[in-house]
Design a protein around this motif. Structure first.
Motif, mmCIF file in Angstrom:
data_model
loop_
_atom_site.group_PDB
_atom_site.id
_atom_site.type_symbol
_atom_site.label_atom_id
_atom_site.label_comp_id
_atom_site.label_asym_id
_atom_site.label_seq_id
_atom_site.Cartn_x
_atom_site.Cartn_y
_atom_site.Cartn_z
ATOM 1 N N VAL A 4 -12.216 -4.406 -24.933
ATOM 2 C CA VAL A 4 -12.211 -3.448 -25.022
ATOM 3 C C VAL A 4 -13.816 -2.900 -25.962
ATOM 4 O O VAL A 4 -14.318 -3.920 -27.327
ATOM 5 N N CYS A 23 -14.788 4.849 -27.335
ATOM 6 C CA CYS A 23 -13.884 3.359 -27.113
ATOM 7 C C CYS A 23 -13.581 3.290 -25.479
ATOM 8 O O CYS A 23 -13.315 4.281 -25.543
ATOM 9 N N GLN A 25 -11.664 1.179 -22.321
ATOM 10 C CA GLN A 25 -11.753 -0.738 -21.868
ATOM 11 C C GLN A 25 -11.349 -0.799 -20.680
ATOM 12 O O GLN A 25 -11.807 0.249 -19.888
ATOM 13 N N MET A 32 -3.743 3.665 -25.405
ATOM 14 C CA MET A 32 -5.028 3.422 -26.277
ATOM 15 C C MET A 32 -4.493 4.055 -27.447
ATOM 16 O O MET A 32 -3.540 5.083 -27.714
ATOM 17 N N GLU A 72 -10.469 5.655 -19.237
ATOM 18 C CA GLU A 72 -10.847 4.266 -20.137
ATOM 19 C C GLU A 72 -11.331 4.480 -20.964
ATOM 20 O O GLU A 72 -11.954 4.031 -21.507
ATOM 21 N N SER A 93 -6.311 -0.999 -26.664
ATOM 22 C CA SER A 93 -5.355 -0.633 -25.676
ATOM 23 C C SER A 93 -4.456 -1.925 -25.165
ATOM 24 O O SER A 93 -4.552 -2.170 -25.657
ATOM 25 N N GLY A 102 -11.193 -3.947 -29.910
ATOM 26 C CA GLY A 102 -12.434 -3.547 -30.232
ATOM 27 C C GLY A 102 -13.065 -3.948 -31.340
ATOM 28 O O GLY A 102 -12.152 -4.525 -31.720
#
Lengths: 110, 111
Positions: A4, A23, A25, A32, A72, A93, A102
């Motif tokens: 992430v 963000c 992923q 998310m 994503e 996520s 992240g």
């Protein structure tokens, strides 16, 4: 490994500016999340999304909006930044009930 | 609503055991998690326990769950300076599908 990523580690903005936090992923997760982290308060959920173009308010959505146009990518938007939005912002996520985080964006609003 | 509580700070000496405690209110929590956050980093999942378990051990980590008292603890054996971090307890709410986090416990390990 799940990855992430967040667009910035550190960000400094002025009061009233529009701010985008991105963000991404890479594991095709449907869920998310955006949190903010403040000392002594832990993580508080701002918004989350269960699918593309779907969004749900978390516990503290005021002053924020989100966008999920692709699976994503989940963006957090501060329409008009204020000093009380100075914080660490964490994206996550998830598959099933395990969340992957992240590295965080430390946002300072002057 | 759901709530998860932790003490804010714990200081131990290197080589000692650390015990970080957490209480939660949501009896529908099906999973309970411990996350670690090192300085300047995001959260890293350390371990988790299903609500139908009492204990889980993973190398130096032991998680104990007392469902009656809604109390969760994380024991770190032989604590090292590299264990210095913030530790978050979190419960997964089956009702809402969300994780509820505690405030985080800062663990300081003195050499």
């Amino acid at each position: 490994d799940v990855k992430v990523t967040q667009s910035s580690r550190y960000l400094v903005k002025r009061t009233g500016e529009k701010v985008f936090l991105e963000c991404v992923q890479d594991m095709d997760h449907e869920n998310m999340f955006w949190y903010r982290q403040d000392p002594g308060l832990g993580l508080r959920l701002i918004y989350f999304s269960y699918d593309v173009k779907m969004k749900e308010k978390g516990d503290i959505p005021e002053g924020y909006s989100v966008s999920r146009e692709k699976k994503e990518r989940f963006s957090l938007i501060l329409e008009s930044a204020s000093t009380n939005q100075t914080s660490m912002y964490l994206c996550a996520s998830s598959f099933d009930n395990e969340q992957f985080f992240g590295p965080g964006t430390r946002l300072t609003v002057l | 609503g759901e709530d998860v509580e932790q003490s804010l700070f714990l200081s131990v000496r290197e080589g000692d055991s650390s015990v970080i405690n957490c209480t939660y209110t949501d009896s529908s929590s099906t999973y309970l998690y411990w996350y670690k956050q090192e300085p300047g980093a995001g959260l890293q999942l350390l371990t988790y326990i299903f609500s139908n378990m009492d204990m889980k051990q993973d190398q130096r980590l032991t998680v104990l769950l007392n469902k009656k008292d809604k109390h969760l603890s994380l024991r770190i054996a032989d604590t090292q300076t590299g264990d210095s971090a913030i530790y978050f307890c979190a419960g997964y709410s089956g009702n809402t599908g969300k994780l509820i986090f505690g405030q985080g416990t800062t663990l300081q390990v003195k050499p």
